[in-house]
Scaffold this active site. Structure first.
Site, PDB file in Angstrom:
ATOM      1  N   HIS A 379       0.817  -1.213   0.000  1.00 24.89           N
ATOM      2  CA  HIS A 379       0.000   0.000   0.000  1.00 24.89           C
ATOM      3  C   HIS A 379       0.858   1.273   0.000  1.00 24.89           C
ATOM      4  O   HIS A 379       0.356   2.371  -0.250  1.00 24.89           O
ATOM      5  CB  HIS A 379      -0.915   0.010   1.231  1.00 24.89           C
ATOM      6  CG  HIS A 379      -2.254   0.618   0.984  1.00 24.89           C
ATOM      7  ND1 HIS A 379      -2.418   1.797   0.289  1.00 24.89           N
ATOM      8  CD2 HIS A 379      -3.510   0.216   1.324  1.00 24.89           C
ATOM      9  CE1 HIS A 379      -3.700   2.101   0.232  1.00 24.89           C
ATOM     10  NE2 HIS A 379      -4.388   1.158   0.842  1.00 24.89           N
ATOM     11  N   ASP A 383      -2.477   2.619  -4.113  1.00 28.58           N
ATOM     12  CA  ASP A 383      -3.674   2.493  -3.295  1.00 28.58           C
ATOM     13  C   ASP A 383      -4.583   1.372  -3.797  1.00 28.58           C
ATOM     14  O   ASP A 383      -4.281   0.703  -4.791  1.00 28.58           O
ATOM     15  CB  ASP A 383      -4.431   3.822  -3.276  1.00 28.58           C
ATOM     16  CG  ASP A 383      -3.614   4.943  -2.645  1.00 28.58           C
ATOM     17  OD1 ASP A 383      -2.879   4.661  -1.676  1.00 28.58           O
ATOM     18  OD2 ASP A 383      -3.697   6.086  -3.133  1.00 28.58           O
TER      19      ASP A 383
END
Length: 406
Positions: A379, A383
């Site tokens: 992450h 995203d």
């Protein structure tokens, strides 16, 4: 003249190899090409074969001892041949010297060299922890070698013996649970450290998606039947997924990257890692420049790398430098799972077990084949939305399989 047997160099990055088991003892005759010892280094485990016919004259490196590549671990020669003074002293000789320097204690019975017990280091430690006599354990491994499974069987049989309830009742004592202590070493130790480091050094998130591969299964069977008329090539669903992953990575280059020292490194080429399960661990062979491979080339290279890995013949160089990894647990009946990143890579794809289910196609209910996919990504690099977009692209390729081979 005695022949030196040295610790081989199993790749440019190898700094140390460990002798995990000697299959022969000093004085044992050996044939050329016969396995005399097992060694390991990080993710590689293999047998060392005798380079010549003769007799084991000495053993210079003990089981469990690590030495640099090129170190002499034993000598093979004529039975009465003498070893030079400046060469390593046999382990057996050194043990005798050590015993002379120690206070005399009651010696435990030993077997003659010709009857030397062969037992793996893990099995030996398990037997010692369980207070078992290894001489009474029947080995089922190669050459009668005692394995950890053999020791486990004896422990289970011992613990399952019923208690005679007719004896005098005595006050109960606190129950002591039977325990086993299995040392974590070799490949298992390396995997344990790297998995822990992976979870601690990255922000991992997993997305799952179901893909309708009904048309892909039909195409895969047709392609395999056609190819097998000309050679033995057999295309699998995993081969198609691998090709679709490569095509998807080209459209989503950020997934083909790494997070290194607060920098996102975008790779020019796609080096595809394929996780391969071994008896005692896991390795990830790498198909380099996968973007230049056809579907058939990906299939052949992947199968050859997997074969070398299972045979213990895969060089360390072929397990380094991957930019994206695929892990398949479908053969075990697993659908969705959470694969752990092969850091510093940004993504790893988990392939689950395909299954048939009724689905509405328009107004009609049809039997369709569904393939579960699990994508773990870092992450810190991207995203959820761009990661989901990568999965959608992959889904499109797999549900329109003709685009994979065009």
């Amino acid at each position: 003249m005695a022949v030196e047997v040295v610790m081989p160099k199993l790749g440019m990055a190898m700094k140390e190899g460990t002798v995990s088991l000697w299959s022969k003892a000093v004085g044992d005759p050996v044939e050329k090409g016969e396995a005399i010892a097992s060694i390991n280094s990080e993710k590689i485990e293999m047998d060392i074969e005798s380079p010549a016919e003769g007799t084991i004259l000495n053993i210079a490196v003990q089981e469990g001892q690590g030495v640099p590549p090129g170190t002499v671990i034993c000598h093979i020669g004529d039975p009465n041949e003498k070893i030079k003074i400046d060469e390593p002293v046999a382990v057996e000789t050194q043990l005798k010297i050590d015993e002379q320097e120690k206070p005399k204690t009651k010696e435990s019975p030993t077997l003659p060299m010709g009857d030397r017990l062969m037992i793996t280091p893990v099995a030996r430690k398990m037997a010692q922890a369980a207070n078992l006599d290894i001489e009474k354990i029947e080995g089922t491994g190669p050459g009668g070698r005692i394995t950890k499974e053999d020791v486990q069987k004896v422990i289970e049989e011992r613990d399952s013996i019923p208690v005679n309830t007719e004896k005098r009742i005595v006050p109960p004592k606190p129950a002591i649970e039977s325990q086993q202590q299995i040392p974590v070493m070799g490949m298992r130790n390396i995997i344990a450290k790297r998995m822990k480091e992976s979870l601690q050094s990255s922000a991992q998130l997993t997305l799952t998606m179901k893909v309708d591969v009904t048309d892909l299964v039909i195409l895969q069977k047709q392609a395999t039947e056609t190819l097998q008329k000309h050679d033995s090539t057999k295309l699998t669903i995993t081969d198609f997924v691998a090709k679709a992953v490569v095509l998807s990575l080209k459209e989503h280059p950020k997934m083909n990257s790494a997070y290194i020292e607060d920098n996102i490194i975008l790779y020019e080429h796609i080096h595809l890692g394929l996780a391969v399960a071994l008896e005692n661990g896991l390795v990830v062979p790498v198909i380099r420049n996968a973007e230049n491979c056809t579907l058939r080339q990906l299939s052949n290279k992947g199968k050859e790398l997997a074969r070398c890995a299972r045979d213990g013949q895969l060089p360390i160089e072929d397990m380094q430098g991957s930019t994206f990894t695929i892990s398949n647990l479908g053969a075990f009946g697993v659908e969705h799972f959470t694969p752990i990143l092969n850091t510093p890579e940004t993504g790893i794809l988990g392939i689950g077990s395909a299954y048939d289910t009724p689905l509405y196609i328009g107004e009609e209910l049809e039997r369709r084949t569904i393939l579960p996919l699990s994508l773990t990504f870092d992450h810190r690099v991207l995203d959820g939305a761009p990661a989901a977009a990568f999965l959608q692209t992959l889904k499109r390729y797999l549900e329109e399989p003709i685009t994979v081979i065009l």
